[in-house]
Design an enzyme around this catalytic site. Sequence first.
Site, mmCIF file in Angstrom:
data_model
loop_
_atom_site.group_PDB
_atom_site.id
_atom_site.type_symbol
_atom_site.label_atom_id
_atom_site.label_comp_id
_atom_site.label_asym_id
_atom_site.label_seq_id
_atom_site.Cartn_x
_atom_site.Cartn_y
_atom_site.Cartn_z
ATOM 1 N N HIS A 37 44.996 42.785 41.253
ATOM 2 C CA HIS A 37 44.390 41.999 42.064
ATOM 3 C C HIS A 37 42.570 42.088 40.949
ATOM 4 C CE1 HIS A 37 43.661 45.507 43.734
ATOM 5 N NE2 HIS A 37 42.608 45.068 43.840
ATOM 6 N N HIS A 121 37.579 44.419 37.664
ATOM 7 C CA HIS A 121 38.702 44.428 36.693
ATOM 8 C C HIS A 121 39.886 43.727 36.973
ATOM 9 C CE1 HIS A 121 37.279 47.258 39.288
ATOM 10 N NE2 HIS A 121 38.679 48.025 39.023
#
Length: 200
Positions: A37, A121
């Site tokens: 995620h 990220h």
Amino acid sequence: MPRLFTGLEVPPEIGQELALYRGGLPGARWIDPANYHITLRFIGDVDHGVARDIASMLAEERVRAPLRITIDALSTFGGGRPRALLGRVAPSPELARLQADHERLMRRVGLEPETRKYTPHVTLARLRDVSPGDLAAFIAMRGHFPKLVFTAERFVLFSARESVGGGPYIVEAAYPFGAIQNPEAPRGFPTRGAAEYRLG
């Protein structure tokens, strides 16, 4: 108390591409691809009343178009003491505005401001006792990183286990872009105003 954060889901086909980088790095604890995620705003442990307020407040997010997301490189957190291997997400004005809106909403509910610079990220592995040299060699051996591009159609409110991170993560509420006034919700959420959510 639920441990919450907002984020973007990584589609399974992108997760499969990222999963090709798993293995071959002693000291790495690899994240299951199902738990990949992009965090927008970490919230932390809150009581159920605050959790419900957050779920409802996120439904007030302004309507915005779906987001184009590009993962463009392998990267790391931790410098001389690496602690994570990442898929780096290319910054964009739209993503920055979304994250800033979530920061503003969390301050409204009484959370302390996030002091760290936002660096989007996907965490691929958490690292322990991995030397910077070994990590640099691992990344170099992987060669050219092809850009991975997808469109995020919604953001979600995740819950996580209390403990060391890595999942499993549960979608507690989902908020489609372009239709924030009608958020999607997984099974059995009670409804309160515009928001639907699992948090009981």
